[in-house]
Enzyme design. Sequence first.
Site, PDB file in Angstrom:
ATOM      1  N   GLY A  61       4.009  -0.810  -5.058  1.00  0.00           N
ATOM      2  CA  GLY A  61       3.055   0.064  -7.083  1.00  0.00           C
ATOM      3  C   GLY A  61       2.309   0.370  -7.221  1.00  0.00           C
ATOM      4  N   GLN A 117      -5.637   2.331 -11.047  1.00  0.00           N
ATOM      5  CA  GLN A 117      -6.317   2.427 -10.031  1.00  0.00           C
ATOM      6  C   GLN A 117      -6.874   2.964  -9.010  1.00  0.00           C
ATOM      7  OE1 GLN A 117      -2.336  -0.049  -9.370  1.00  0.00           O
ATOM      8  NE2 GLN A 117      -3.582  -1.410  -8.396  1.00  0.00           N
ATOM      9  N   CYS A 142      -2.041  -7.764  -5.325  1.00  0.00           N
ATOM     10  CA  CYS A 142      -2.490  -6.386  -6.202  1.00  0.00           C
ATOM     11  C   CYS A 142      -3.429  -5.618  -5.245  1.00  0.00           C
ATOM     12  CB  CYS A 142      -2.569  -6.501  -7.755  1.00  0.00           C
ATOM     13  SG  CYS A 142      -3.382  -5.024  -8.849  1.00  0.00           S
ATOM     14  N   LEU A 143      -2.853  -4.078  -5.040  1.00  0.00           N
ATOM     15  CA  LEU A 143      -4.005  -3.596  -4.010  1.00  0.00           C
ATOM     16  C   LEU A 143      -5.258  -3.142  -5.119  1.00  0.00           C
ATOM     17  CD1 LEU A 143      -1.415  -0.657  -3.730  1.00  0.00           C
ATOM     18  CD2 LEU A 143      -2.802  -2.522  -2.142  1.00  0.00           C
ATOM     19  N   HIS A 164       4.631  -5.524 -13.739  1.00  0.00           N
ATOM     20  CA  HIS A 164       2.835  -5.499 -13.529  1.00  0.00           C
ATOM     21  C   HIS A 164       1.887  -4.282 -14.300  1.00  0.00           C
ATOM     22  CE1 HIS A 164       0.132  -6.984 -10.218  1.00  0.00           C
ATOM     23  NE2 HIS A 164      -0.147  -5.845 -10.022  1.00  0.00           N
ATOM     24  N   GLU A 165       2.483  -3.304 -13.349  1.00  0.00           N
ATOM     25  CA  GLU A 165       2.061  -2.134 -13.926  1.00  0.00           C
ATOM     26  C   GLU A 165       1.744  -1.204 -15.001  1.00  0.00           C
ATOM     27  OE1 GLU A 165       1.227  -1.389 -11.416  1.00  0.00           O
ATOM     28  OE2 GLU A 165       2.376  -2.068  -9.212  1.00  0.00           O
ATOM     29  N   HIS A 218      -1.307  -2.937 -16.035  1.00  0.00           N
ATOM     30  CA  HIS A 218      -2.462  -1.943 -15.929  1.00  0.00           C
ATOM     31  C   HIS A 218      -3.117  -1.269 -16.704  1.00  0.00           C
ATOM     32  CE1 HIS A 218      -3.907  -3.433 -11.617  1.00  0.00           C
ATOM     33  NE2 HIS A 218      -2.282  -3.410 -10.676  1.00  0.00           N
TER      34      HIS A 218
HETATM   35 CO    CO Z   1      -1.580  -4.302  -9.527  1.00  0.00          CO
END
Ligand code: CO
Length: 171
Positions: free
Chosen positions: A45, A50, A95-96, A137-138, A141
């Site tokens: 995701g 991000q 998470c990236l 989660h997304e 963000h």
């Molecule tokens: Co994330």
Amino acid sequence: MIREIITYPNKLLKQTSKDVTQFDRELHTLLDDMYETMLAKNGIGLAAIQVAIPLNALIINLPDEEEQQTRENLIEVINPKILEMDGNTVYTEGCLSVPEYYEDVQRAERIKVSFLDRQGNETIKEYDGLMAIAFQHECDHLKGELFIEKLSYLKRKKFEKEWKKKIRGKK
Ligand code: CO
């Protein structure tokens, strides 16, 4: 084109994203770039913030039963709204933007959501399992929140200590 993923503690990640109003070529390029970037980093995701774009746009692409991440399973989510939440579940998230850190996070087990696709068409869906977790989660963000903000005080302290050490080691 692969874009740069910003990582914690970059302040941009705390920014609240704004609704998409133009469903144009620029948005489509952003979504295509996000997909390429996410795959290159082995993510499931990614939110637009991000890659430093503060728009309410995110993508999720879960692997299928054969662990294959195919484009058919890609969902592009624009201007999402979580309409209903139900139940409780715990999952070890990563998470990236917080690379190589994983921790248990509690979230709703089932959600009902509405969002637009890249053309601006609305859909309403119900999700559970990993899809519901990834979606929440997304969406966090887009509000400027990272999963590490959901940790207990002690776990967060431990994380900050380890993270500082890690960043210093990379310089
Ligand atoms: Co994330």
